[in-house]
Design a protein around this motif. Structure first.
Motif, PDB file in Angstrom:
ATOM      1  N   THR A  93      47.687  84.591  -5.757  1.00  0.00           N
ATOM      2  CA  THR A  93      47.842  85.378  -4.546  1.00  0.00           C
ATOM      3  C   THR A  93      47.087  86.687  -4.637  1.00  0.00           C
ATOM      4  O   THR A  93      46.402  87.093  -3.699  1.00  0.00           O
ATOM      5  N   ALA A 104      43.339  86.076  -4.439  1.00  0.00           N
ATOM      6  CA  ALA A 104      42.899  85.605  -3.132  1.00  0.00           C
ATOM      7  C   ALA A 104      42.817  86.723  -2.123  1.00  0.00           C
ATOM      8  O   ALA A 104      42.102  86.606  -1.141  1.00  0.00           O
ATOM      9  N   THR A 105      43.548  87.773  -2.318  1.00  0.00           N
ATOM     10  CA  THR A 105      43.550  88.866  -1.349  1.00  0.00           C
ATOM     11  C   THR A 105      43.007  90.160  -1.909  1.00  0.00           C
ATOM     12  O   THR A 105      43.091  91.198  -1.263  1.00  0.00           O
ATOM     13  N   PHE A 164      43.880  84.514   2.298  1.00  0.00           N
ATOM     14  CA  PHE A 164      43.044  84.080   1.181  1.00  0.00           C
ATOM     15  C   PHE A 164      41.894  85.034   0.880  1.00  0.00           C
ATOM     16  O   PHE A 164      41.164  84.840  -0.090  1.00  0.00           O
ATOM     17  N   VAL A 194      49.033  78.376  -1.308  1.00  0.00           N
ATOM     18  CA  VAL A 194      49.046  79.506  -2.244  1.00  0.00           C
ATOM     19  C   VAL A 194      49.695  79.108  -3.567  1.00  0.00           C
ATOM     20  O   VAL A 194      49.274  79.553  -4.641  1.00  0.00           O
ATOM     21  N   HIS A 208      39.071  83.778  -1.935  1.00  0.00           N
ATOM     22  CA  HIS A 208      39.219  82.528  -2.650  1.00  0.00           C
ATOM     23  C   HIS A 208      38.388  81.431  -1.987  1.00  0.00           C
ATOM     24  O   HIS A 208      38.132  81.464  -0.779  1.00  0.00           O
ATOM     25  N   VAL A 214      39.287  78.693  -1.198  1.00  0.00           N
ATOM     26  CA  VAL A 214      40.119  78.051  -0.178  1.00  0.00           C
ATOM     27  C   VAL A 214      39.661  78.458   1.228  1.00  0.00           C
ATOM     28  O   VAL A 214      39.597  77.631   2.142  1.00  0.00           O
TER      29      VAL A 214
END
Length: 351
Positions: A18, A21-22, A222, A172, A237, A239
């Motif tokens: 997490t 990703a951010t 993400f 996630v 990410h 994703v």
């Protein structure tokens, strides 16, 4: 009811996922754990500085909510555009983009670091009225006098929009940890079908404010993103990259993806990865995670402004073709053979 996003205490791997990703920093597990416990830590770079304390539920919700769900998005985005017109230097646009990315990053960090009690439940359902996709759906619904739209199916999907938060939570939990990477996406004719937040001058004047679209909300979990002139920038990410590809492919939108060159977004750390590295990142995703990303992309594609525009185009064609053309041609031929045109009392339509 389940929570809309993954809890920061699920596993150490999902915690780090997490955060990566951010965030645009390559944080280790110790960084994430200390952030989760709200312990102060010396900033390693500008992105980790000025960490604000955890917010309550009302303040957290306010970070995602536009001032006016109907006109706020247009007004704020126009402010960005007008500012770039008055001072169109690359430096000004770059500063706007950096400010947007930091705001996106901090908002998502606050969401994931919030306690269970403070995290809004099914946030996406609360925000849907401010999304450009929902506004376009309502317009198409009002115009559909001939029943050409799958109104029931689309209405049911909007009512069940909370499934988006459930899928995001699942993704996630399963996506691997990795350093944020930058991608540059271009689509047909310079449009913004993904409805990324817009910064600076646009090739097509359809500005979108941050959190003014469903895709902006989804991709915000993400990484960070923006759209300028004719291309989109995404940092986060893989994703998010995969979601964008699935979204465009489902709608048959031609697109291209290249690595975001270094220093395009200054003062924001990210990796500029070429195609072989992109392949490696995609190979790091398991099949289950890819399937969930695909499901999320298909839902967003079905509800997209692009799809709604296509439905409205079909309505336009239906209005043009609302009578039997072959029958009208036969009637016209009869009139021409007689050498007569119908008088005013003739109620038979000619066209």
């Amino acid at each position: 009811m389940t929570e809309p996003t993954a809890k920061p205490t699920v596993t150490s791997n999902s915690q780090r996922t997490t955060a990566s990703a951010t965030s645009t920093a390559n944080a280790d597990k110790k960084d994430v754990k200390s952030a989760a416990k709200n312990k102060p830590r010396t900033a390693k770079n500008k992105q980790k500085s000025n960490i604000t304390p955890a917010l309550d539920k009302a303040a957290l919700l306010a970070l995602f909510t536009l001032p006016d769900a109907e006109s706020g998005a247009e007004q704020v985005s126009l402010d960005f555009t007008n500012s770039s017109e008055s001072n169109s230097s690359e430096t000004n646009i770059a500063a706007q983009r950096l400010a947007l990315y930091r705001r996106q990053h901090e908002r998502t960090r606050q969401l994931y670091m919030a306690s269970t009690a403070n995290r809004p439940t099914y946030l996406v359902q609360t925000l849907k009225t401010q999304f450009a996709e929902y506004q376009q759906y309502l317009l198409a619904q009002q115009l559909d006098k001939r029943g050409l739209m799958d109104t029931d199916g689309l209405e049911r999907l909007w009512q069940q929009l909370h499934v988006v938060d459930d899928i995001i939570e699942d993704i996630v939990r399963h996506m691997p940890a990795q350093q944020p990477a930058g991608w540059q996406l271009t689509t047909q004719d310079g449009h913004n079908p993904l409805r990324f937040p817009t910064v600076g001058k646009l090739k097509h004047d359809k500005p979108i404010v941050d959190q003014g679209s469903l895709n902006s909300y989804v991709l915000g979990h993400f990484g960070v993103s923006s759209f300028t002139y004719d291309r989109a920038y995404y940092i986060g990410h893989v994703v998010g990259y995969l979601f964008s590809c699935y979204f465009c492919a489902h709608l048959s939108i031609s697109y291209g993806v290249t690595a975001l060159a270094p220093q395009v977004v200054s003062d924001y750390e990210y990796a500029s990865l070429e195609t072989p590295h992109m392949v490696r990142l995609l190979q790091g995703l398991d099949g289950y995670c890819k399937k969930r990303i695909y499901q999320l992309a298909v839902i967003c594609a079905r509800l997209s402004v692009f799809a709604s525009d296509k439905r409205i185009e079909r309505m336009l064609i239906a209005e043009v073709n609302d009578f039997d053309k072959k029958l009208q041609q036969q009637h016209l031929d009869v009139l021409l053979l007689q050498g007569l045109m119908p008088d005013s009392s003739d109620s038979t339509p000619l066209f």
